[in-house]
Design a protein around this motif. Structure first.
Motif, PDB file in Angstrom:
ATOM      1  N   UNK A   1       0.559   6.968  -6.814  1.00 20.34           N
ATOM      2  CA  UNK A   1      -0.739   7.583  -7.068  1.00 20.34           C
ATOM      3  C   UNK A   1      -1.858   6.597  -7.337  1.00 20.34           C
ATOM      4  N   UNK A   2      -1.661   5.332  -6.966  1.00 21.86           N
ATOM      5  CA  UNK A   2      -2.686   4.312  -7.183  1.00 21.86           C
ATOM      6  C   UNK A   2      -3.500   4.122  -5.906  1.00 21.86           C
ATOM      7  N   UNK A   3      -4.647   3.492  -6.057  1.00 24.03           N
ATOM      8  CA  UNK A   3      -5.519   3.196  -4.921  1.00 24.03           C
ATOM      9  C   UNK A   3      -4.916   2.055  -4.128  1.00 24.03           C
ATOM     10  N   UNK A   4      -4.969   2.189  -2.803  1.00 21.57           N
ATOM     11  CA  UNK A   4      -4.437   1.139  -1.941  1.00 21.57           C
ATOM     12  C   UNK A   4      -5.282  -0.126  -2.030  1.00 21.57           C
ATOM     13  N   UNK A   5      -4.673  -1.251  -1.712  1.00 19.23           N
ATOM     14  CA  UNK A   5      -5.391  -2.521  -1.619  1.00 19.23           C
ATOM     15  C   UNK A   5      -6.292  -2.434  -0.393  1.00 19.23           C
ATOM     16  N   UNK A   6      -7.518  -2.815  -0.567  1.00 22.67           N
ATOM     17  CA  UNK A   6      -8.431  -2.781   0.574  1.00 22.67           C
ATOM     18  C   UNK A   6      -9.221  -4.072   0.611  1.00 22.67           C
TER      19      UNK A   6
ATOM     20  N   UNK B   1       0.818  -1.215   0.000  1.00 20.71           N
ATOM     21  CA  UNK B   1       0.000   0.000   0.000  1.00 20.71           C
ATOM     22  C   UNK B   1       0.851   1.264   0.000  1.00 20.71           C
ATOM     23  N   UNK B   2       1.962   1.247   0.700  1.00 18.55           N
ATOM     24  CA  UNK B   2       2.873   2.392   0.684  1.00 18.55           C
ATOM     25  C   UNK B   2       3.389   2.629  -0.740  1.00 18.55           C
ATOM     26  N   UNK B   3       3.750   1.546  -1.409  1.00 21.67           N
ATOM     27  CA  UNK B   3       4.210   1.652  -2.800  1.00 21.67           C
ATOM     28  C   UNK B   3       3.097   2.186  -3.703  1.00 21.67           C
ATOM     29  N   UNK B   4       1.894   1.606  -3.592  1.00 19.73           N
ATOM     30  CA  UNK B   4       0.782   2.038  -4.430  1.00 19.73           C
ATOM     31  C   UNK B   4       0.454   3.516  -4.215  1.00 19.73           C
ATOM     32  N   UNK B   5       0.501   3.950  -2.971  1.00 23.35           N
ATOM     33  CA  UNK B   5       0.262   5.360  -2.670  1.00 23.35           C
ATOM     34  C   UNK B   5       1.340   6.234  -3.310  1.00 23.35           C
TER      35      UNK B   5
END
Length: 146
Positions: free
Chosen positions: A87-92, A80-84
């Motif tokens: 600029x991508x949506x975090x895994x939820x 999630x840190x990488x995705x953020x």
């Protein structure tokens, strides 16, 4: 009004001063639009290059810290840190919650105190914004006369 005559590719064009002025205005507008598109492309290209760099860096670091040569493990927080960062949506995940809400309702008209729960159940509408309310129930109705 003066007329300008132009021949291009065996086609004769007769243009007034107003026609020429309109073409110049369009050309200026097109040049402005092209410059805006160039800026958008440049920004998008910079962002894509940044994502490429961050992706390579993220996975390179994950494999550098790995014991295995051909696989690695990352945590959900790391992902999630990488995705953020790109600029991508975090895994939820989706959760279900059971909550208790205490409500005081006044002005209930019922034949007697024993009918209050039935009146409330018949009239109560439970919603929770953008979430689904799958089930609800009433417990412990403590009614008294007003």
């Amino acid at each position: 009004m003066d007329t300008i005559i132009v021949t291009l590719a065996d086609t004769v064009y007769r243009l007034t001063e107003d026609d020429v002025a309109e073409y110049i205005k369009r050309d200026i507008a097109n040049a402005t639009a092209k410059e805006e598109l160039r800026k958008l492309y440049s920004n998008a290209s910079t962002k894509v290059n940044d994502i490429h760099r961050k992706s390579t860096e993220f996975f390179q670091n994950a494999f550098d810290e790995s014991i295995e040569d051909s696989e690695t493990t990352i945590t959900l927080d790391e992902a999630n840190e990488f995705l953020t960062s790109i600029g991508a949506r975090e895994i939820s995940r989706t959760f279900t919650a059971t909550i208790t809400v205490e409500v005081t309702i006044s002005g209930i008209e019922a034949a007697n105190i024993d009918d209050v729960e039935d009146v409330i159940t018949g009239e109560l509408d439970i919603s929770c914004g953008m979430f689904n309310v799958d089930t609800w129930s009433i417990h412990n109705v403590d009614a008294e006369r007003e």
